[in-house]
Write an enzyme that holds these catalytic residues in place. Structure first.
Site, short mmCIF file in Angstrom:
data_model
loop_
_atom_site.label_atom_id
_atom_site.label_comp_id
_atom_site.label_asym_id
_atom_site.label_seq_id
_atom_site.Cartn_x
_atom_site.Cartn_y
_atom_site.Cartn_z
N ASP A 1 0.83 -1.20 0.00
CA ASP A 1 0.00 0.00 0.00
C ASP A 1 0.87 1.26 0.00
OD1 ASP A 1 -2.55 1.14 0.00
OD2 ASP A 1 -2.55 1.41 2.17
N GLU B 1 -4.26 6.27 -7.23
CA GLU B 1 -5.16 7.22 -6.59
C GLU B 1 -5.37 8.42 -7.50
OE1 GLU B 1 -4.81 10.06 -2.67
OE2 GLU B 1 -4.49 7.90 -2.36
#
Length: 293
Positions: free
Chosen positions: A86, A144
């Site tokens: 992540d 993102e």
């Protein structure tokens, strides 16, 4: 970029089924072996898919041997479990992950996080070379669009949030070549100083844009959220839910309290591990993935 190398990718298989079934998947941040064991314990007893999330700081600490441990326990579990890196924001994070992939120790998926870029075009330019390299090893990549503010233990602090521009979503995903999207919808990393106000319309519009195209949506910034908001996000089309402090903090508190009470170290470890697992149980139930493995 061709998707051929991602056929059978564990992360995508898990998320595609969640998307089709209308439930969410717990993607739990793990900082050590005990929390990894706890998540797998929970997923197996709940008959649920799940994902182990590692932050770059944890990968840098444990390197290949720890990643291999995570992959082994995940892939040998009785239920589908994937291992995900992540918020890989810096070149050294990504180079470490990709160099391990070259050695045959590859994440199922990674997040190439270039959301600190000033524009969506710069984000694409920073992310795409790493995504092309990851694709060669069968690694699915999350990106993102927009920018979340805040920070968590092990992540850089971001102070200037930017909502996802829905009009750019299709161009952005085609430009990066990524296959998982983390939108900015009013969510943030860390504590919410005001009640969260999520733009569910952004989730719904993105879900419509990518319907049938194999691009699941991921929610970051889940600390302290009410259960009903999680349910609403699932109903709007969110599939992957990153969870951190909900399990981390009671795990550490339980471990510390057990030691202070004079428990033997193995007993303290077991009590803390089970506390972590019980929190995972709760989110698996909340997300509707119990019995879906």
């Amino acid at each position: 970029m061709s998707l051929d190398s991602l056929q059978g990718n564990r992360t995508l298989d898990i998320l595609y089924k969640a998307e089709q079934g209308g439930y969410g998947v717990l993607a739990q941040v793990c900082y050590d072996a005990q929390s990894v064991i706890a998540l797998v314990r929970s997923a197996e007893r709940m008959a649920s898919p799940a994902m182990i999330l590692l932050f770059p700081v944890t990968l840098a600490y444990g390197k290949g041997p720890f990643l291999q441990f995570c992959l082994s326990i995940a892939h040998q579990a009785a239920v589908p479990i994937a291992v995900h890196l992540d918020h890989a924001t810096d070149p050294e994070h990504l180079e470490l992950a990709l160099s391990l992939a070259e050695e045959g120790i590859a994440f199922d998926s990674i997040m190439v996080d270039a959301s600190h870029a000033e524009t969506d075009e710069e984000n694409i330019a920073l992310a795409r070379p790493y995504i092309e390299r990851a694709r060669k090893y069968g690694i699915a990549v999350e990106v993102e669009l927009g920018r979340l503010e805040g920070g968590e233990a092990g992540l850089r602090m971001i102070s200037d949030a930017k909502l996802t521009n829905q009009k750019n979503a299709d161009m952005f995903m085609k430009g990066t070549g990524a296959v998982i999207l983390a939108p900015s919808i009013g969510n943030l990393h860390g504590s919410y100083l005001k009640p969260p106000n999520f733009r569910q319309d952004i989730i719904r519009n993105l879900r419509t844009t990518f319907k049938g195209r194999g691009i699941p949506l991921c929610l970051h910034g889940t600390d302290e959220l009410p259960d009903e908001l999680f349910r609403e996000c699932i109903a709007s089309g969110m599939s992957k839910f990153n969870i951190n402090s909900w399990a981390r903090d009671p795990y550490l508190e339980t471990f510390t309290s057990a030691l202070q009470a004079g428990r033997p170290l193995p007993d303290a470890i077991e009590e803390a591990t089970e506390m972590f697992a019980k929190v995972c149980d709760r989110f698996i139930t909340l997300f509707g993935s119990a019995g879906k493995a």
